[in-house]
Enzyme design. Structure first.
Site, short mmCIF file in Angstrom:
data_model
loop_
_atom_site.label_atom_id
_atom_site.label_comp_id
_atom_site.label_asym_id
_atom_site.label_seq_id
_atom_site.Cartn_x
_atom_site.Cartn_y
_atom_site.Cartn_z
N ASP A 7 0.87 -1.16 0.00
CA ASP A 7 0.00 0.00 0.00
C ASP A 7 0.91 1.23 0.00
O ASP A 7 2.10 1.12 0.32
CB ASP A 7 -0.89 -0.02 1.24
CG ASP A 7 -1.75 1.22 1.36
OD1 ASP A 7 -2.38 1.61 0.37
OD2 ASP A 7 -1.77 1.81 2.46
N ARG A 8 0.38 2.39 -0.33
CA ARG A 8 1.23 3.58 -0.40
C ARG A 8 1.07 4.46 0.84
O ARG A 8 1.93 4.49 1.69
CB ARG A 8 0.90 4.37 -1.68
CG ARG A 8 1.97 5.40 -2.01
CD ARG A 8 1.53 6.34 -3.09
NE ARG A 8 0.76 7.43 -2.49
CZ ARG A 8 0.27 8.44 -3.18
NH1 ARG A 8 0.43 8.53 -4.48
NH2 ARG A 8 -0.41 9.38 -2.56
N ASP A 9 -0.05 5.18 0.94
CA ASP A 9 -0.22 6.16 2.02
C ASP A 9 -0.28 5.47 3.38
O ASP A 9 -1.07 4.56 3.60
CB ASP A 9 -1.50 6.97 1.78
CG ASP A 9 -1.44 7.75 0.46
OD1 ASP A 9 -0.39 8.33 0.17
OD2 ASP A 9 -2.45 7.75 -0.27
N ARG A 101 -10.69 -1.07 -7.03
CA ARG A 101 -10.42 -0.39 -5.76
C ARG A 101 -10.32 -1.39 -4.62
O ARG A 101 -11.18 -2.26 -4.47
CB ARG A 101 -11.55 0.62 -5.50
CG ARG A 101 -11.35 1.45 -4.27
CD ARG A 101 -12.50 2.45 -4.10
NE ARG A 101 -12.42 3.07 -2.80
CZ ARG A 101 -11.56 4.04 -2.49
NH1 ARG A 101 -10.77 4.53 -3.41
NH2 ARG A 101 -11.51 4.53 -1.27
N ASP A 128 -1.55 -0.68 5.97
CA ASP A 128 -1.79 -0.12 7.30
C ASP A 128 -3.28 -0.01 7.64
O ASP A 128 -3.63 0.51 8.69
CB ASP A 128 -1.14 1.26 7.42
CG ASP A 128 -1.79 2.31 6.55
OD1 ASP A 128 -2.25 1.97 5.44
OD2 ASP A 128 -1.83 3.49 6.96
#
Length: 177
Positions: A7-9, A101, A128
């Protein structure tokens, strides 16, 4: 052939609460991430980022803005000795219920299509949020929750295989094993 999905953010960069990273200057890499990415490059055959980016769907940024953010990050990763094989994103709004998504597995299936040697049952998803863990579980991956507070691990034990306080701690645990 083991693959890593990230995941990124909140995993790679600091999450902007109630907001979006809309330009490279807003993308603040979390301490230890670049070192972790260099370690992962030695441990995984493929490294992917899978990220929901509804800021595009909301008109807060464009595809070109997102590409500039990702180009900046990839350059930093490469400079640190790491790599990212592909970044998959979904610009759809949550209300659109897009199969691309997360927690739906569209991005995982795109990675498997683009890289035929990817075996999702041998892959790891690091995130996260509960939606990241559900994405990994639905795709048949091992799930790793990272973040300063492990409440998701205790609230959703059926979704989380492993917990680490941050990405570097996870990378170091693999390097030792």
């Amino acid at each position: 052939m083991a693959s890593l999905f990230l995941d990124r953010d909140g995993v790679l960069n600091e999450r902007i609460v109630d907001g979006y990273v809309t330009r490279p200057d807003d993308f603040r890499i979390i301490d230890g991430v670049l070192e972790a990415m260099a370690l992962f490059a030695k441990l995984f055959d493929h490294i992917f980022i899978v990220t929901n980016q509804q800021g595009i769907g909301k008109g807060l940024m464009s595809e070109a803005d997102l590409a500039a953010i990702h180009d900046h990050f990839v350059a930093e990763v490469v400079k640190a000795g790491g790599r990212i094989d592909r970044i998959y994103h979904c610009p759809a709004l949550k209300s659109e219920h897009s199969f691309q998504r997360k927690p739906s597995i569209g991005m995982a299936l795109r990675a498997r299509r683009d890289f035929p040697d990817v075996r999702l049952h041998k892959a790891v998803m690091v995130g996260d949020m509960p939606s990241d863990m559900l994405f990994g579980r639905r795709a048949g991956m091992t799930t790793v929750l990272v973040g300063p507070e492990p409440q998701t691990a205790t609230q959703y034990p059926h979704l989380v295989d492993f917990y680490f306080p941050d990405l570097l701690a996870y990378a170091k645990s693999l390097s030792k094993g």
